[in-house]
Design a protein around this motif. Structure first.
Motif: not given
Length: 152
Positions: A54-66
């Motif tokens: 199961a994937v928790d959609s509330r967890a931080i999963r997308d990260v990007a540094v610009y």
């Protein structure tokens, strides 16, 4: 007797009917394509869930540094914006503007991929990169000059 006005009305009605039928046909094709895309995404999520659990959609999963040069006197891309986003597109974007004598740090909330407050172009780029899975580090465009700091 056929009048010019009657013929004109008939032509306009026929053209309108044709345009309406064409619009409905295009709409149905677009709907079919959208439904196929949704089904494809649901299948991909089901496969991923079967493999990873199961994937928790509330967890931080997308990260990007610009990283970028915010100030003309400072080079080396020492300023940055970091986007931390969950599956719903909610999260935060943290920005640090580095100068010679001071550093300013900002944090802004993100809801559904949009800033709770207006985002700078660099912050928008970080959020966009995170949502598209382009992270963890994103390069600025090479063809343009670095953006300067927007008044805050």
């Amino acid at each position: 007797m056929v009048t010019l006005g009657g013929v004109l009305v008939t032509v306009v009605v026929m053209v309108g009917a044709f345009a309406g039928a064409t619009g409905v046909a295009i709409g149905l094709l677009a709907l079919r394509s959208a439904r196929a895309s949704v089904e494809e995404c649901l299948d991909a999520l089901a496969r991923r869930s079967a493999v990873e659990g199961a994937v928790d959609s509330r967890a931080i999963r997308d990260v990007a540094v610009y990283r970028y040069d915010a100030l003309e006197e400072m080079t080396g891309r020492l300023s940055f914006s970091v986007a931390l986003i969950n599956g719903f597109g909610d999260g935060v974007v943290l920005t640090s503007i580095n100068g010679r004598s001071e550093t300013r740090t900002y944090v802004r909330s993100v809801y559904g991929g949009k800033g709770g407050q207006p985002l700078s172009p660099e912050e928008e780029q970080a959020v966009r990169a995170a949502r598209l899975g382009l992270g963890p580090e994103v390069e600025p465009p090479r063809t343009r000059r670095p953006w300067s700091v927007i008044s805050r």
